[in-house]
Design a protein around this motif. Structure first.
Motif, PDB file in Angstrom:
ATOM      1  N   LEU A 238     -11.919  21.807   9.604  1.00  0.00           N
ATOM      2  CA  LEU A 238     -10.741  22.752   9.602  1.00  0.00           C
ATOM      3  C   LEU A 238      -9.711  22.057  10.717  1.00  0.00           C
ATOM      4  N   ILE A 239     -10.170  21.954  11.817  1.00  0.00           N
ATOM      5  CA  ILE A 239      -9.108  21.422  12.975  1.00  0.00           C
ATOM      6  C   ILE A 239      -8.626  20.164  12.507  1.00  0.00           C
ATOM      7  N   PRO A 240      -9.386  19.011  12.013  1.00  0.00           N
ATOM      8  CA  PRO A 240      -8.929  17.756  11.880  1.00  0.00           C
ATOM      9  C   PRO A 240      -7.824  18.054  10.719  1.00  0.00           C
ATOM     10  N   LEU A 241      -8.114  18.934   9.802  1.00  0.00           N
ATOM     11  CA  LEU A 241      -7.186  19.026   8.613  1.00  0.00           C
ATOM     12  C   LEU A 241      -5.888  19.545   9.136  1.00  0.00           C
ATOM     13  N   PHE A 242      -5.935  20.570   9.647  1.00  0.00           N
ATOM     14  CA  PHE A 242      -4.659  21.137  10.136  1.00  0.00           C
ATOM     15  C   PHE A 242      -4.051  20.241  11.313  1.00  0.00           C
ATOM     16  N   THR A 243      -4.705  19.567  12.038  1.00  0.00           N
ATOM     17  CA  THR A 243      -4.248  18.637  12.958  1.00  0.00           C
ATOM     18  C   THR A 243      -3.509  17.468  12.247  1.00  0.00           C
ATOM     19  N   GLY A 244      -3.903  17.108  11.008  1.00  0.00           N
ATOM     20  CA  GLY A 244      -3.432  15.799  10.381  1.00  0.00           C
ATOM     21  C   GLY A 244      -2.204  16.512   9.405  1.00  0.00           C
ATOM     22  N   ILE A 245      -2.339  17.746   9.244  1.00  0.00           N
ATOM     23  CA  ILE A 245      -1.092  18.086   8.383  1.00  0.00           C
ATOM     24  C   ILE A 245       0.120  18.513   9.102  1.00  0.00           C
ATOM     25  N   ALA A 246      -0.239  18.839  10.546  1.00  0.00           N
ATOM     26  CA  ALA A 246       0.846  19.004  11.573  1.00  0.00           C
ATOM     27  C   ALA A 246       1.380  17.507  11.812  1.00  0.00           C
ATOM     28  N   ALA A 247       0.523  16.517  12.227  1.00  0.00           N
ATOM     29  CA  ALA A 247       1.116  15.283  12.503  1.00  0.00           C
ATOM     30  C   ALA A 247       1.887  14.605  11.295  1.00  0.00           C
ATOM     31  N   PHE A 248       1.362  14.949  10.230  1.00  0.00           N
ATOM     32  CA  PHE A 248       2.351  14.432   8.954  1.00  0.00           C
ATOM     33  C   PHE A 248       3.708  14.938   8.991  1.00  0.00           C
ATOM     34  N   GLY A 249       3.698  16.309   9.163  1.00  0.00           N
ATOM     35  CA  GLY A 249       4.851  16.931   9.145  1.00  0.00           C
ATOM     36  C   GLY A 249       5.863  16.470  10.213  1.00  0.00           C
ATOM     37  N   THR A 250       5.270  16.250  11.559  1.00  0.00           N
ATOM     38  CA  THR A 250       6.000  15.734  12.756  1.00  0.00           C
ATOM     39  C   THR A 250       6.650  14.325  12.401  1.00  0.00           C
ATOM     40  N   GLY A 251       5.722  13.640  11.710  1.00  0.00           N
ATOM     41  CA  GLY A 251       6.141  12.145  11.461  1.00  0.00           C
ATOM     42  C   GLY A 251       7.520  12.313  10.516  1.00  0.00           C
ATOM     43  N   LEU A 252       7.323  13.419   9.517  1.00  0.00           N
ATOM     44  CA  LEU A 252       8.316  13.393   8.669  1.00  0.00           C
ATOM     45  C   LEU A 252       9.782  13.773   9.506  1.00  0.00           C
ATOM     46  N   VAL A 253       9.595  14.711  10.292  1.00  0.00           N
ATOM     47  CA  VAL A 253      10.661  15.306  11.019  1.00  0.00           C
ATOM     48  C   VAL A 253      11.273  14.223  12.055  1.00  0.00           C
ATOM     49  N   VAL A 254      10.343  13.356  12.658  1.00  0.00           N
ATOM     50  CA  VAL A 254      10.874  12.191  13.456  1.00  0.00           C
ATOM     51  C   VAL A 254      11.733  11.136  12.740  1.00  0.00           C
ATOM     52  N   ALA A 255      11.176  10.823  11.488  1.00  0.00           N
ATOM     53  CA  ALA A 255      11.874   9.840  10.601  1.00  0.00           C
ATOM     54  C   ALA A 255      12.879  10.427  10.089  1.00  0.00           C
ATOM     55  N   GLY A 256      12.891  11.565   9.411  1.00  0.00           N
ATOM     56  CA  GLY A 256      14.318  12.199   8.911  1.00  0.00           C
ATOM     57  C   GLY A 256      15.317  12.351   9.983  1.00  0.00           C
ATOM     58  N   SER A 257      15.053  12.554  11.430  1.00  0.00           N
ATOM     59  CA  SER A 257      16.026  12.741  12.293  1.00  0.00           C
ATOM     60  C   SER A 257      16.386  11.592  13.270  1.00  0.00           C
ATOM     61  N   ALA A 258      15.830  10.411  12.462  1.00  0.00           N
ATOM     62  CA  ALA A 258      15.765   9.202  13.472  1.00  0.00           C
ATOM     63  C   ALA A 258      17.250   8.631  13.583  1.00  0.00           C
ATOM     64  N   GLN A 259      17.807   8.204  14.539  1.00  0.00           N
ATOM     65  CA  GLN A 259      18.972   7.611  14.902  1.00  0.00           C
ATOM     66  C   GLN A 259      19.062   5.987  15.152  1.00  0.00           C
ATOM     67  N   ARG A 260      17.933   5.575  15.090  1.00  0.00           N
ATOM     68  CA  ARG A 260      17.609   4.147  15.220  1.00  0.00           C
ATOM     69  C   ARG A 260      16.340   3.666  14.183  1.00  0.00           C
ATOM     70  N   MET A 261      16.260   2.568  13.920  1.00  0.00           N
ATOM     71  CA  MET A 261      15.135   2.080  12.949  1.00  0.00           C
ATOM     72  C   MET A 261      13.859   2.175  13.604  1.00  0.00           C
ATOM     73  N   TRP A 262      13.819   1.764  14.839  1.00  0.00           N
ATOM     74  CA  TRP A 262      12.545   1.948  15.750  1.00  0.00           C
ATOM     75  C   TRP A 262      11.917   3.167  15.711  1.00  0.00           C
ATOM     76  N   MET A 263      12.784   4.157  15.738  1.00  0.00           N
ATOM     77  CA  MET A 263      12.394   5.866  15.864  1.00  0.00           C
ATOM     78  C   MET A 263      11.923   6.142  14.393  1.00  0.00           C
ATOM     79  N   PHE A 264      12.378   5.502  13.278  1.00  0.00           N
ATOM     80  CA  PHE A 264      12.151   5.587  11.982  1.00  0.00           C
ATOM     81  C   PHE A 264      10.861   5.029  11.902  1.00  0.00           C
ATOM     82  N   VAL A 265      10.392   4.022  12.279  1.00  0.00           N
ATOM     83  CA  VAL A 265       9.070   3.370  11.949  1.00  0.00           C
ATOM     84  C   VAL A 265       8.065   3.966  13.094  1.00  0.00           C
ATOM     85  N   ALA A 266       8.631   4.651  14.104  1.00  0.00           N
ATOM     86  CA  ALA A 266       7.627   5.446  14.930  1.00  0.00           C
ATOM     87  C   ALA A 266       7.235   6.812  13.934  1.00  0.00           C
TER      88      ALA A 266
END
Length: 489
Positions: A98-126
């Motif tokens: 349960l906890i790994p699944l929801f943590t993973g989904i949260a991290a996956f969504g966070t990564g999408l937000v970081v990539a989608g709002s990135a102003q530099r390519m290194w932020m996109f890669v991160a």
């Protein structure tokens, strides 16, 4: 039997009436419906993201003025997911999924937000790296959910649902992503997906809370986690070295290999690389099947465009049938009457994969129509459906209770390493035989790769698939199913 438990008691009778149908219901029956729909929705969104991001990535890299980091946007996801797979396996085995699944989904969504709002390519890669952490946590946790929530008779059907969940996203993902990128902005391809995942989470949460608690109380195996970190670091160094053809690239390549090789030997089940019977061969076969298929598939569009003159769109559509028959093959292996023949189905699957890859090379012969490639990949996709889904079912069957997580992580690591290794081998063979024209000469009329370069790639991957057919003869353990200690070959 007491009076309260007698058939005359309407309460007892109603309990019996409810219990009997539940024993025979399928994955969409009342007991499993919410969980199944939630799992399918999460897998579909991950599949949509994978296909959509590939479409939007070139535009994103150009907009962020980061073409030189383009490859790292892919490798960051892969490298991070390698580490997260093992972490998720250990976490699931100790605390439940349960906890790994929801943590993973949260991290996956966070990564999408970081990539989608990135102003530099290194932020996109991160952002892509954070996505990889989430993706690795989620995929292993879902395997554990299947192992603990569904009886053995239903697991083949759940694995078939996993494959079916990829079909529609793979078909419509590039079209939708292309339209969004052209009409709105590439950022919305990344920023819209986290919102879509909220509904399936709400649907499956009550069912996940009912999963039985794990009886093991020991802490996570720090040794395995450190080995996974070494594997991820080694893979990252190798991918970094592959971006540079200078002699100096040998230094990070050697360091990466020194980290990767011994760590993998200790991380995967003992006997994996010598195809020991049972679980080790199941894990090995996953890497062989996935790597051989992708190693050939990666060069099919290039061959169709440069040798047969097809457009990029038509070349891509030639592979679509393989996705559909993959789901069909997965459905076939889920039939109850075929359960006693699971290992034979996997042997058939590997033979079909080998035949399909070899048949693709015939498209280089004058007089053979280009659509022969589409027919070949329809055959290969069916073989993949038989093999990959059956391997997942066998893995859960051979896993002791409480060890589904670590074994599921081994399966996913083998998949990822098989992909990167055999795609790399294909690339080396292709370049060695004159297929790596670069620079200004790449646009010259005679810059097309020699047909022999494609032929050798396809026939080599077909031979690897045939080796996988041999591995299928070693899937049955000689003793009762038990987890092998991961201490090397």
């Amino acid at each position: 039997m007491t009076a309260a438990e007698s058939p005359a008691d309407p309460t007892a009778a109603s309990r019996v009436a409810r219990t009997v149908p539940e024993a025979a219901q399928g994955v969409l029956g009342r007991r499993y419906r919410a969980l199944t729909l939630g799992i399918i929705s999460v897998v579909s969104l991950i599949a949509f993201e994978a296909s959509a991001v590939n479409t939007a990535m070139p535009v994103a890299a150009h907009a962020l003025d980061g073409i030189e980091l383009y490859a790292f946007a892919f490798s960051a996801y892969f490298t991070a997911s390698l580490f997260a797979m093992t972490l998720s396996g250990e976490w699931c085995d100790r605390a439940g999924p349960l906890i790994p699944l929801f943590t993973g989904i949260a991290a996956f969504g966070t990564g999408l937000v970081v990539a989608g709002s990135a102003q530099r390519m290194w932020m996109f890669v991160a952002g892509r790296g954070v996505q990889g952490l989430g993706g690795g946590l989620v995929i292993v946790a879902l395997y554990v959910v299947v192992g603990r929530a569904y009886p053995e008779r239903l697991r083949p059907s759940v694995m078939a649902a996993f494959s079916a969940a990829w079909v529609l996203p793979v078909i419509v993902g590039p079209l939708v992503a292309g339209a969004v990128t052209e009409q709105l902005n590439w950022r919305w391809v990344f920023l819209s997906i986290p919102v879509l995942v909220l509904l399936p989470l709400a649907v499956m949460l009550p069912a996940l809370r009912k999963l039985p608690a794990d009886e093991r109380t020991a802490g996570m195996d720090r040794r395995r986690i450190l080995l996974a970190l070494a594997v991820a670091a080694g893979a990252g160094l190798l991918q970094f070295a592959a971006q540079d053809i200078a002699w100096t690239a040998l230094v990070p390549a050697a360091a990466g290999l020194a980290l990767l090789a011994p760590s993998i030997l200790r991380l995967l089940p003992r006997g994996t690389f010598r195809a020991a019977r049972g679980l080790p061969s199941v894990v090995l076969l996953r890497g062989i099947a996935a790597g051989a298929f992708l190693g050939a598939e990666s060069f099919i569009p290039l061959m169709l465009v440069t040798e047969r003159g097809l457009s990029a769109t038509m070349a891509g559509l030639s592979l679509t049938g393989g996705g559909l028959t993959w789901a069909l093959g997965s459905y076939t292996q889920s039939r109850t009457r075929l359960e006693p023949y699971r290992e034979r189905l996997m042997s058939l699957g590997m033979v079909l994969i080998a035949a399909a890859i070899a048949l693709v090379s015939t498209a280089l012969i004058d007089g053979v129509p280009a659509w022969a490639v589409a027919v070949s990949w329809i055959i290969g996709g069916y073989g993949m459906g038989l093999t990959i889904s059956s391997g997942s079912v066998l893995l859960l069957k051979l896993s002791r209770p409480g060890e589904e997580g670590s074994n599921g992580a081994s399966l996913q690591i083998s998949d990822a390493l098989g992909n990167i290794t055999l795609v790399g081998v294909s690339g080396v063979l292709f370049v060695a035989l004159g297929g790596g024209t670069t620079g200004a000469d790449a646009h010259a009329p005679d810059a097309a790769a020699p047909p022999a370069a494609f032929t050798v790639v396809f026939l080599t991957m077909a031979a690897v698939a045939l080796a996988g057919a041999y591995v299928t003869t070693r899937l049955k353990p000689q003793v009762a199913p038990a987890r092998e200690e991961s201490e090397g070959v």
